[in-house]
Design an enzyme around this catalytic site. Structure first.
Site, PDB file in Angstrom:
ATOM      1  N   GLN A  35      -4.576  -5.120   7.004  1.00 61.60           N
ATOM      2  CA  GLN A  35      -5.583  -6.051   6.481  1.00 61.60           C
ATOM      3  C   GLN A  35      -5.483  -7.416   7.159  1.00 61.60           C
ATOM      4  O   GLN A  35      -6.127  -8.366   6.713  1.00 61.60           O
ATOM      5  CB  GLN A  35      -5.409  -6.225   4.956  1.00 61.60           C
ATOM      6  CG  GLN A  35      -5.537  -4.952   4.158  1.00 61.60           C
ATOM      7  CD  GLN A  35      -6.946  -4.350   4.193  1.00 61.60           C
ATOM      8  OE1 GLN A  35      -7.905  -5.001   4.613  1.00 61.60           O
ATOM      9  NE2 GLN A  35      -7.067  -3.104   3.760  1.00 61.60           N
TER      10      GLN A  35
ATOM     11  N   LYS B 291     -10.521  -0.303  10.547  1.00 62.19           N
ATOM     12  CA  LYS B 291     -10.672  -1.491   9.706  1.00 62.19           C
ATOM     13  C   LYS B 291     -11.081  -2.704  10.533  1.00 62.19           C
ATOM     14  O   LYS B 291     -11.154  -3.821  10.027  1.00 62.19           O
ATOM     15  CB  LYS B 291      -9.367  -1.782   8.973  1.00 62.19           C
ATOM     16  CG  LYS B 291      -9.028  -0.726   7.910  1.00 62.19           C
ATOM     17  CD  LYS B 291      -7.831  -1.143   7.118  1.00 62.19           C
ATOM     18  CE  LYS B 291      -7.190   0.007   6.383  1.00 62.19           C
ATOM     19  NZ  LYS B 291      -7.901   0.425   5.193  1.00 62.19           N
TER      20      LYS B 291
ATOM     21  N   HIS C 187       0.874  -1.184   0.000  1.00 62.02           N
ATOM     22  CA  HIS C 187       0.000   0.000   0.000  1.00 62.02           C
ATOM     23  C   HIS C 187       0.910   1.233   0.000  1.00 62.02           C
ATOM     24  O   HIS C 187       2.021   1.181   0.531  1.00 62.02           O
ATOM     25  CB  HIS C 187      -0.826  -0.061   1.290  1.00 62.02           C
ATOM     26  CG  HIS C 187      -1.891   0.970   1.431  1.00 62.02           C
ATOM     27  ND1 HIS C 187      -1.627   2.263   1.800  1.00 62.02           N
ATOM     28  CD2 HIS C 187      -3.232   0.893   1.292  1.00 62.02           C
ATOM     29  CE1 HIS C 187      -2.770   2.935   1.880  1.00 62.02           C
ATOM     30  NE2 HIS C 187      -3.758   2.120   1.570  1.00 62.02           N
TER      31      HIS C 187
ATOM     32  N   CYS D 187      -4.745   2.640  -3.601  1.00 61.03           N
ATOM     33  CA  CYS D 187      -3.466   3.080  -3.001  1.00 61.03           C
ATOM     34  C   CYS D 187      -2.367   2.052  -3.236  1.00 61.03           C
ATOM     35  O   CYS D 187      -1.532   1.817  -2.346  1.00 61.03           O
ATOM     36  CB  CYS D 187      -3.599   3.357  -1.517  1.00 61.03           C
ATOM     37  SG  CYS D 187      -4.799   4.617  -1.141  1.00 61.03           S
TER      38      CYS D 187
ATOM     39  N   ASP E 236       3.053  -4.467   7.882  1.00 60.92           N
ATOM     40  CA  ASP E 236       1.836  -3.683   7.717  1.00 60.92           C
ATOM     41  C   ASP E 236       0.677  -4.664   7.876  1.00 60.92           C
ATOM     42  O   ASP E 236       0.402  -5.471   6.979  1.00 60.92           O
ATOM     43  CB  ASP E 236       1.844  -3.031   6.330  1.00 60.92           C
ATOM     44  CG  ASP E 236       0.532  -2.316   6.022  1.00 60.92           C
ATOM     45  OD1 ASP E 236      -0.422  -2.460   6.808  1.00 60.92           O
ATOM     46  OD2 ASP E 236       0.465  -1.630   4.982  1.00 60.92           O
TER      47      ASP E 236
HETATM   48  N1  PMP Z   1      -1.805  -0.595   4.617  1.00 62.14           N
HETATM   49  C1  PMP Z   1      -2.776  -1.340   4.088  1.00 62.14           C
HETATM   50  C2  PMP Z   1      -2.455  -2.729   3.611  1.00 62.14           C
HETATM   51  C3  PMP Z   1      -4.057  -0.822   3.971  1.00 62.14           C
HETATM   52  O1  PMP Z   1      -5.026  -1.550   3.423  1.00 62.14           O
HETATM   53  C4  PMP Z   1      -4.320   0.490   4.438  1.00 62.14           C
HETATM   54  C5  PMP Z   1      -5.697   1.098   4.328  1.00 62.14           C
HETATM   55  N2  PMP Z   1      -6.289   0.952   3.078  1.00 62.14           N
HETATM   56  C6  PMP Z   1      -3.278   1.207   5.004  1.00 62.14           C
HETATM   57  C7  PMP Z   1      -2.038   0.647   5.073  1.00 62.14           C
HETATM   58  C8  PMP Z   1      -3.482   2.597   5.516  1.00 62.14           C
HETATM   59  O2  PMP Z   1      -4.321   2.593   6.629  1.00 62.14           O
HETATM   60  P1  PMP Z   1      -4.839   3.970   7.257  1.00 62.14           P
HETATM   61  O3  PMP Z   1      -5.454   4.706   6.126  1.00 62.14           O
HETATM   62  O4  PMP Z   1      -5.847   3.530   8.274  1.00 62.14           O
HETATM   63  O5  PMP Z   1      -3.678   4.663   7.844  1.00 62.14           O
END
Ligand code: PMP
Length: 601
Positions: free
Chosen positions: A396, A419, A316, A558, A393
């Site tokens: 998910q 999430k 991401h 993203c 990270d």
């Molecule tokens: N890493 C991953 C794998 C994600 O799916 C996301 C959210 N889509 C993020 C980071 C970023 O999370 P946040 O927007 O809550 O900071």
């Protein structure tokens, strides 16, 4: 160049159409009347950035005087082509000053476009800005004696053939049937879920409501953010109504109670991921903030020019950009672990890329696009053997499966409350105490100090060293409640339920002609099903599904480098959580068939 459909006609038609399905269908119809843009104009320079779909826009000057402009634009999304048709109808053939004076916002309001295409309002604004910028340049400059390619953003174009501009497009609206509610397709029988979904759904107020048009909500955008049960909402209301105060500062009773609840939430997080101590749990605003904390605090002190940070091609942007910024600051190099054609990390390449120069590997436990569950145990082992620190990270992963940071020997782990049924604005950085202890504070201010003098400051102990200022008090309390809710159900059961839904989704979607799922088989992935469809832009798919009450996400999610690797610019993602049902998966499949019909494929 004449406009494909004149503005008065668009206005008259929109005035007659109330139903969002009819209005969207009409938008698609006028989009089809746009003449295609010559391929050689589809360059990066002519791209309008900020749109969800790809949009190219160029201008030509009409033979004058007076000096008049025509715009020509194209997109790979049908609904966006419709918006372009509206813009061209409004602006083409006008003098620069007229373009700048044109009340475009009033027109959008009259056509009720913001309500019809809320997700595209940024793109719409970006297109309008580009048109106005071109008009400004034209207004400020003398008309060139001949077409002057230096005067960009004006791009001279060849005149277009008349017949391209006619309205006929072979898709008359009258032939299209009105949109029917999606029928439920249940497909092959699936293993029973270990959880009582009906009871769970009763806890979620938003799942009891219908959308503005009476359509039941089918919420399949959980990878972006989940919904909250009443227990979580109530816990935050209770905090605000009964004991809210700032934490760790005053000695009065509210402060004591607030602090106790805040620390209890930290303890819930510790238990969930089995950290050794609550001092290893830092509350942050989210995953992004947690990764930035590590990149700034750990990165700036441990990484220098010549060192390497190893990422994967399925990260991401939150786990890419902070490292790219670190590279800008320090001169270190980012290396990329490739993925295989079956959507897995290329482990051989990963091992080859590790070297004594590798200071840190940053990997997603579960891809937010492909759903791939990565072999992090194996990757951590080889990374540690090579002397690298590992950041996972887990945005998910933690919400969907059991994660034990001690058993898995994780150094840093980041995830977000929103999430996993908690509120937005709170997330967690887990860090091994030895690492966190040696790291300097990231943000300076109140609460993160033991002592401040005119000479300097002494940082507070963990975890407060990294929680400068008033922390995310009530969101953290809500997140703690969400963790308790999840633990009552059991993370293994959450995983089993999502696997059942994912299998069902694969079985039903695989039958749809032209649809291709991006990602491994359900056994190797989380509850994420991302797909592309021949000849239909994901943006259009998501709109067509939205008309049926089905919320999915379209775009690059993203993860632009991953999409580039896959040779696409966007995809559609359905993502499940513990409250989703087999019937909803059926509605998604039926909705996709309906989307094909609406979009004329
Ligand atoms: N890493 C991953 C794998 C994600 O799916 C996301 C959210 N889509 C993020 C980071 C970023 O999370 P946040 O927007 O809550 O900071």
């Amino acid at each position: 160049m004449a406009v494909a459909v004149p503005l008065h006609e668009i206005r008259a038609e929109f005035a007659e159409l109330d139903d969002p399905v009819d209005r969207t269908t009409y938008l698609i119809e006028i989009g089809r009347t746009l003449p295609p843009l010559d391929e050689h104009f589809k360059t990066e320079e002519n791209r309008v950035l900020g749109c969800q779909a790809r949009v190219w826009l160029v201008a030509e000057e009409r033979a004058g005087p007076p000096r008049r402009l025509d715009f020509l634009a194209d997109s790979d999304a049908q609904i966006v082509r419709g918006l372009i048709a509206v813009l061209l109808a409004a602006f083409n053939g006008k003098m620069p000053a007229e373009i700048l004076a044109f009340p475009i916002d009033k027109l959008f309001a009259e056509l009720k476009l913001p309500a019809l295409v809320p997700m595209r309002s940024n793109g719409l604004t970006a297109m309008v800005r580009r048109i106005q910028a071109i008009a400004k340049v034209a207004a400020a400059s003398e008309p060139p004696a001949k077409a002057d390619s230096e005067s960009l953003p004006l791009v001279p174009l060849k005149p277009l053939a008349r017949e391209d501009r006619s309205r006929g497009n072979g898709h008359p609206r009258e032939e299209q049937k009105p949109l029917l509610p999606a029928t439920i397709v249940t497909g092959q029988p699936q293993a029973a879920s270990p959880i009582d979904v009906a009871a769970i759904r009763r806890d979620f107020p938003i799942l009891q409501t219908t959308l503005a048009d009476g359509c039941p909500l089918v919420y399949l955008d959980n990878a972006a953010s989940t919904q909250r049960p009443k227990q979580v909402i109530d816990s935050m209301v209770e905090a605000y109504e009964h004991y809210y105060s700032n934490v760790h500062r005053a000695g009065h009773r509210l402060a004591v109670e607030s602090s106790a609840h805040y620390e209890a939430a930290r303890e819930s997080v510790r238990q969930l991921i089995n950290a050794r101590s609550p001092t290893e749990i830092i509350f942050t605003p989210g995953t992004t903030a947690a990764i930035n904390l590590v990149a700034r605090s750990w990165g700036d002190t441990n990484v220098k020019a010549g060192d390497e940070i190893l990422l994967t091609m399925m990260e991401h942007h939150s786990n890419i950009v902070p490292w790219q910024e670190l590279a800008q600051r320090t001169g270190c190099t980012i290396r990329w672990t490739p993925i295989t054609d079956d959507y897995q990390i290329d482990l051989d390449a990963f091992e080859r890329l590790l070297s004594p120069k590798t200071k840190l590997i940053a990997i997603t436990a579960v891809s937010n696009v492909l759903g791939t569950i990565n072999p992090i145990d194996q990757m951590i082992e080889v990374a540690h053997a090579a002397g690298a620190v590992v950041l996972i990270d887990a945005a998910q992963a933690v919400p969907h499966e059991p994660i034990d940071v001690r058993a898995r020997n994780v150094d840093f782990l980041a995830f977000s409350g929103h999430k996993m049924m908690g509120p937005s604005g709170v997330g967690v950085l887990y860090g091994r105490e030895e690492l966190l202890d040696r790291m300097p504070p990231f943000l300076g201010g109140g609460s993160m100090i033991k002592r401040v003098t005119t000479e300097g400051f002494e940082p507070a102990d963990l975890p407060y060293k990294f929680e400068a200022g008033t922390p995310v008090i009530v969101p953290a309390i809500g997140m703690g409640k969400a963790i308790q809710y999840l633990q009552k159900i059991g993370m293994q059961s959450v995983r089993a339920h999502e696997l059942m839904l994912t299998r069902q989704a694969h079985a039903l979607l695989a039958d749809i002609p032209g649809l291709r799922i991006l990602g491994p088989e359900p056994e190797h992935k989380g509850g994420i099903v991302t797909f592309v469809m021949d000849g239909i832009h994901p943006d259009d798919i998501s709109k067509a599904l939205d008309l049926q009450g089905i919320a999915v996400r379209a775009g690059h999610h993203c993860a632009m480098p991953l999409h580039e690797r896959l040779g696409i610019t966007a995809s559609t993602r359905a993502s499940f959580y513990l409250y989703n049902t087999v019937e909803e998966v059926g509605k998604l499949a039926a909705g996709m068939r309906e989307a094909q019909r609406i979009l004329g494929r």
